[in-house]
Design a protein around this motif. Sequence first.
Motif, PDB file in Angstrom:
ATOM      1  N   UNK A 121       0.286   7.415   0.049  1.00 11.82           N
ATOM      2  CA  UNK A 121       0.818   8.153   1.179  1.00 11.82           C
ATOM      3  C   UNK A 121       2.174   8.774   0.908  1.00 11.82           C
ATOM      4  N   UNK A 122       2.549   9.670   1.815  1.00 11.67           N
ATOM      5  CA  UNK A 122       3.832  10.368   1.715  1.00 11.67           C
ATOM      6  C   UNK A 122       4.841   9.845   2.733  1.00 11.67           C
ATOM      7  N   UNK A 123       4.423   8.903   3.561  1.00 13.66           N
ATOM      8  CA  UNK A 123       5.313   8.191   4.477  1.00 13.66           C
ATOM      9  C   UNK A 123       5.029   6.704   4.336  1.00 13.66           C
ATOM     10  N   UNK A 124       6.054   5.858   4.360  1.00 11.26           N
ATOM     11  CA  UNK A 124       5.809   4.417   4.249  1.00 11.26           C
ATOM     12  C   UNK A 124       4.889   3.924   5.356  1.00 11.26           C
ATOM     13  N   UNK A 125       4.110   2.905   5.041  1.00 12.77           N
ATOM     14  CA  UNK A 125       3.140   2.383   6.006  1.00 12.77           C
ATOM     15  C   UNK A 125       3.799   1.921   7.297  1.00 12.77           C
ATOM     16  N   UNK A 126       5.047   1.451   7.204  1.00 16.01           N
ATOM     17  CA  UNK A 126       5.740   0.982   8.399  1.00 16.01           C
ATOM     18  C   UNK A 126       5.996   2.133   9.383  1.00 16.01           C
ATOM     19  N   UNK A 127       6.324   3.306   8.873  1.00 14.66           N
ATOM     20  CA  UNK A 127       6.533   4.472   9.736  1.00 14.66           C
ATOM     21  C   UNK A 127       5.225   4.879  10.409  1.00 14.66           C
ATOM     22  N   UNK A 128       4.137   4.836   9.664  1.00 14.76           N
ATOM     23  CA  UNK A 128       2.835   5.214  10.219  1.00 14.76           C
ATOM     24  C   UNK A 128       2.390   4.212  11.277  1.00 14.76           C
ATOM     25  N   UNK A 129       2.615   2.923  11.032  1.00 14.16           N
ATOM     26  CA  UNK A 129       2.239   1.902  12.006  1.00 14.16           C
ATOM     27  C   UNK A 129       3.019   2.087  13.298  1.00 14.16           C
ATOM     28  N   UNK A 130       4.310   2.398  13.179  1.00  9.84           N
ATOM     29  CA  UNK A 130       5.125   2.623  14.373  1.00  9.84           C
ATOM     30  C   UNK A 130       4.605   3.808  15.172  1.00  9.84           C
ATOM     31  N   UNK A 131       4.113   4.834  14.479  1.00 11.91           N
ATOM     32  CA  UNK A 131       3.599   6.029  15.152  1.00 11.91           C
ATOM     33  C   UNK A 131       2.281   5.766  15.858  1.00 11.91           C
ATOM     34  N   UNK A 132       1.563   4.725  15.439  1.00 11.29           N
ATOM     35  CA  UNK A 132       0.239   4.455  16.001  1.00 11.29           C
ATOM     36  C   UNK A 132       0.269   3.511  17.190  1.00 11.29           C
TER      37      UNK A 132
ATOM     38  N   UNK B 285       1.001  -7.940  -4.607  1.00  7.74           N
ATOM     39  CA  UNK B 285       1.256  -8.909  -3.542  1.00  7.74           C
ATOM     40  C   UNK B 285       2.203  -8.348  -2.488  1.00  7.74           C
ATOM     41  N   UNK B 286       3.182  -7.575  -2.924  1.00 10.17           N
ATOM     42  CA  UNK B 286       4.124  -6.999  -1.971  1.00 10.17           C
ATOM     43  C   UNK B 286       3.433  -6.018  -1.037  1.00 10.17           C
ATOM     44  N   UNK B 287       2.571  -5.163  -1.578  1.00  9.56           N
ATOM     45  CA  UNK B 287       1.848  -4.211  -0.744  1.00  9.56           C
ATOM     46  C   UNK B 287       0.923  -4.934   0.238  1.00  9.56           C
ATOM     47  N   UNK B 288       0.275  -6.000  -0.226  1.00  8.34           N
ATOM     48  CA  UNK B 288      -0.595  -6.777   0.666  1.00  8.34           C
ATOM     49  C   UNK B 288       0.216  -7.417   1.787  1.00  8.34           C
ATOM     50  N   UNK B 289       1.352  -7.997   1.444  1.00  7.06           N
ATOM     51  CA  UNK B 289       2.198  -8.636   2.455  1.00  7.06           C
ATOM     52  C   UNK B 289       2.675  -7.621   3.492  1.00  7.06           C
ATOM     53  N   UNK B 290       3.001  -6.423   3.044  1.00  5.97           N
ATOM     54  CA  UNK B 290       3.428  -5.393   3.985  1.00  5.97           C
ATOM     55  C   UNK B 290       2.270  -4.955   4.886  1.00  5.97           C
ATOM     56  N   UNK B 291       1.074  -4.887   4.321  1.00  7.55           N
ATOM     57  CA  UNK B 291      -0.099  -4.548   5.127  1.00  7.55           C
ATOM     58  C   UNK B 291      -0.314  -5.582   6.236  1.00  7.55           C
ATOM     59  N   UNK B 292      -0.136  -6.841   5.908  1.00 10.75           N
ATOM     60  CA  UNK B 292      -0.252  -7.885   6.919  1.00 10.75           C
ATOM     61  C   UNK B 292       0.831  -7.744   7.977  1.00 10.75           C
ATOM     62  N   UNK B 293       2.035  -7.419   7.537  1.00 12.50           N
ATOM     63  CA  UNK B 293       3.174  -7.338   8.457  1.00 12.50           C
ATOM     64  C   UNK B 293       3.033  -6.197   9.458  1.00 12.50           C
ATOM     65  N   UNK B 294       2.354  -5.112   9.089  1.00 10.89           N
ATOM     66  CA  UNK B 294       2.206  -3.984  10.011  1.00 10.89           C
ATOM     67  C   UNK B 294       0.963  -4.125  10.891  1.00 10.89           C
TER      68      UNK B 294
END
Length: 434
Positions: A135-146, A165-174
């Motif tokens: 993606x061109x925007x971090x997943x956290x920004x996209x989650x906030x928009x949704x 592992x870091x990407x997986x952990x962030x996916x769980x967090x969002x």
Amino acid sequence: MNVRKAGPGRERQAVVYRDGVLGRRPAVPADFAGLERAARRSSSARAWAYVAGGAGEGRTMRNNRAAFDRWAIVPRMAHGVTERDLTTDVLGTPMPAPVLLAPVGAGALMGKDSDVKIARAAAATGTPYVFSNQGCNPMEECAAAMGGTPRWMQLYWSTDDSVVDSLINRAEAIGAGALVVTLDTTSLGWRPQDLNLGSLPFTQGVGIAQYTSDASFSRLVRERLGETAVGRTDVTLGALRSLLSITRNHPGGFLANLRSPVPRASVQTFLDTYSNPGLGWDHLATLRDRTRLPVVLKGILHPDDARRAFEMGVDGIVVSNHGGRQIDNSVASLDALVRIRDEVGPDPTVLLDSGIRTGADVFTAIALGADAVLLGRPYLYGLAIAGQRGVEEVIANVVAELDLTMALTGASSIAGVTRDFLAPQEPPHGIRTP
């Protein structure tokens, strides 16, 4: 259950025709050919090559469409069905229709802040969105928009496990509803349209926002800078343009990035690590220890691989040939779906990606055994034409046609869309099929 007498098909028609009385037309064409032409006019040559192009001679893309042409819809008459329920649930994710937005990398080629605009369009229509690992925007920004609209997260398996592992952990967090592990891009396919232009968006810093926003990846970049200086390049106009693109797309201020070696080192580190050519079943077997999310494997085309995936305990698969972008003359995803569903039976979760263009295509895919489909290029074309509104209208059009197809065939629910509504289409006279 969200059952509406009018249905999204008639509602969409009413909006379009009512606006027509006032002299207003839709933001995007309602037919795919028109959508594609308009998107091409709105795109740069490099953007179009990347988004619309396929592997080799483009035979897999043609195979995908030819597979749909081999099936004809057989409507039933005088069925008396006036209400339809398009809702479904896939792996605990409620959906207003059996459609998710597929992960598409480097979307900013088609419009600035692409992933956030797509996320807002998904939220506006209630459509689940699979965030792209590229993606061109971090997943956290996209989650906030949704907001509360469901989102899943794609994963490309890096050569560095700490990044995985870091990407997986962030996916769980969002609050991702599933982890979609893409299997078919351990190396980039042979894509002549990009090669002829010498164009790969990642080398320009486009499509690597999940990495430049990641703590583990940033550590790799710092280690790289500590070990060696960033290599020098020839000073050409193209090199200067690339430097400016990398600088603009990296987090932080433009001038600070321009003076720093970090943005260029990030691109080089990404290119060295983003996908693991040695990815095997032993890697995938570790996912149960790595995440609590439902695991979906994307890129399955062979029945034996599907069976092995479910025997391993994955929660679902996506039958996909990556939109024809990886192997030239690969089997069509729809053809693979039929064989896989026959192999694994009716219960496992099986989704379809690649070749979906219209609501009638969605109907055909569901009838042949898909629990839901992933929509790719069409919504990105809508983004190129009209931004967020364009994405919303593409989704609305696809769902509307699905609803009207159900209305005209007599299917009252997604569960009721079965192979009974299809018939094999005879090939043109004089052409033999295997």
